[in-house]
Design an enzyme around this catalytic site. Structure first.
Site, PDB file in Angstrom:
ATOM      1  N   GLN A  91       0.843  -1.208   0.000  1.00 36.71           N
ATOM      2  CA  GLN A  91       0.000   0.000   0.000  1.00 36.71           C
ATOM      3  C   GLN A  91       0.881   1.262   0.000  1.00 36.71           C
ATOM      4  O   GLN A  91       0.494   2.290   0.565  1.00 36.71           O
ATOM      5  CB  GLN A  91      -0.928   0.004   1.217  1.00 36.71           C
ATOM      6  N   SER A  92       2.021   1.189  -0.635  1.00 36.15           N
ATOM      7  CA  SER A  92       2.964   2.310  -0.591  1.00 36.15           C
ATOM      8  C   SER A  92       2.363   3.604  -1.153  1.00 36.15           C
ATOM      9  O   SER A  92       1.931   3.657  -2.309  1.00 36.15           O
ATOM     10  CB  SER A  92       4.210   1.932  -1.393  1.00 36.15           C
TER      11      SER A  92
END
Ligand code: PLP
Length: 338
Positions: free
Chosen positions: A77-78
């Site tokens: 989920q960067s």
């Protein structure tokens, strides 16, 4: 920007909506402390958060080198990977993301940042947690693959956290000087508190603080680490500052004692939330209508609240909390319940 710095400032491509605004939080009154918040979650919509400030310099270098592709890496989920993919697309480049997940054979569903990565056409390669330690080699391999196919790759390290990227928060520190005029004074010190994840934001803030002589104005800087520990970040931030000083011949003289890291709030680990952290996120939202994210800003803010409960003067007369974004992470499965 300060004259000496302005001469050295590398090219920048405008991507972020800056300067960002700030305001006081009612939540501070509940705690009996003044908390002002700088809304770097408003730097953009697709590009929202702290990463776009670093990307203004990194993407300028990519364009200068006539890159056709940018490559970077991060957690699944960067926020950084999503912001990089959008910055690339907005500038007409392609993006390639190396993302860490539990089981690369069964990649996660397209939710939150992943949905946006896919929507803007990023090429995603999933890697396992053990493979993460080889990320720099994997980035280099991806660059070779792009070269072989006739492209010109530009590699951006994890978090955009290198000497060039740190110019983003050095510039933001200049904004903070104006923001805090009338709030901070030598006898009323104010601490800029930020979530520390890979050290780039911290490095820029500390460099700005030193180079602009902000100690004398009553401004301090402290990071709440959301992963790893204090020695890790004193080292990581120190290294970025050292590279910066060497590359631009700017004598900031950052020493380990300049790097204030507030350790002890990582909780269950990176991107893992304790119920009390989620409670703080809900509470801030219900008090002020401000959305923090579970991985970075919520965890750091919760840490800040615990520190203030122990010692209301730990950060001086007031806190300037830097909201570094991350809202899309709330839309990952099971990130928060309401
Ligand atoms: C929302 C948010 N806040 C804070 C951080 C931490 O910034 P840095 O990686 O520069 O330490 C990140 C990224 O890691 C982020 O995505």
């Amino acid at each position: 920007m300060h004259e000496r710095l302005a001469d050295k400032e590398p090219p920048r491509v405008r991507l972020a909506n800056t300067p960002t605004r700030g305001h006081w939080l009612r939540y501070g009154e509940k705690l009996g402390t003044k908390i002002w918040i700088k809304r770097d979650d408003h730097t953009g919509s697709e590009l929202m958060g702290n990463k776009v400030r670093k990307l203004e310099y990194l993407m300028a270098e990519a364009l200068q080198q006539q890159a056709t592709h940018v490559i970077t890496c991060g957690g699944e989920q960067s926020n950084h990977a999503r912001a990089t993919a959008f910055a690339a697309t907005q500038l007409g480049l392609k993006s390639s993301l190396i993302l860490r997940t539990d089981n690369p054979d069964q990649p996660p569903a397209a939710t939150g940042n992943i949905l946006l990565d896919r929507l803007c056409g990023a090429d995603i390669r999933w890697i396992s947690r053990p493979a993460w330690k080889d990320r720099n080699r994997l980035l280099a391999e991806e660059a070779e693959r792009i070269k072989t196919a006739g492209g010109r790759p530009y590699i951006i390290p994890e978090g955009g956290s290198n000497a060039l990227g740190s110019w983003g928060y050095l510039r933001a520190m200049r904004e903070l000087v104006e923001d805090l005029a009338g709030i901070a004074a030598p006898d009323h010190p104010v601490t800029v508190v930020y979530a520390c994840g890979s050290g780039g934001t911290g490095a820029g803030l500390v460099l700005g603080w030193k180079l602009l002589g902000l100690q004398a104005l009553g401004i301090r800087v402290a990071g709440v680490n959301v992963c790893d520990d204090k020695p890790y970040f004193v080292d990581a931030i120190g290294k970025i500052c050292g590279d910066f000083e060497e590359r631009w011949q700017l004598d900031a003289r950052v020493t380990p004692s300049d790097i204030d890291i507030v350790d002890g709030h990582v909780g269950l680990g990176y991107a893992k939330s304790r119920p009390e952290e989620l409670e703080t996120i809900r509470d801030v939202c219900r008090t002020d209508g401000v959305v923090l994210d579970p991985v970075y800003t919520g965890k750091a803010f919760h840490g800040l609240v615990q520190e203030l409960k122990k010692d209301p003067k730990r950060f001086g007369s007031a806190v300037a909390f830097l909201h570094t974004g991350g809202m899309f992470g709330l839309f990952a499965p099971n990130a928060i319940t309401v």
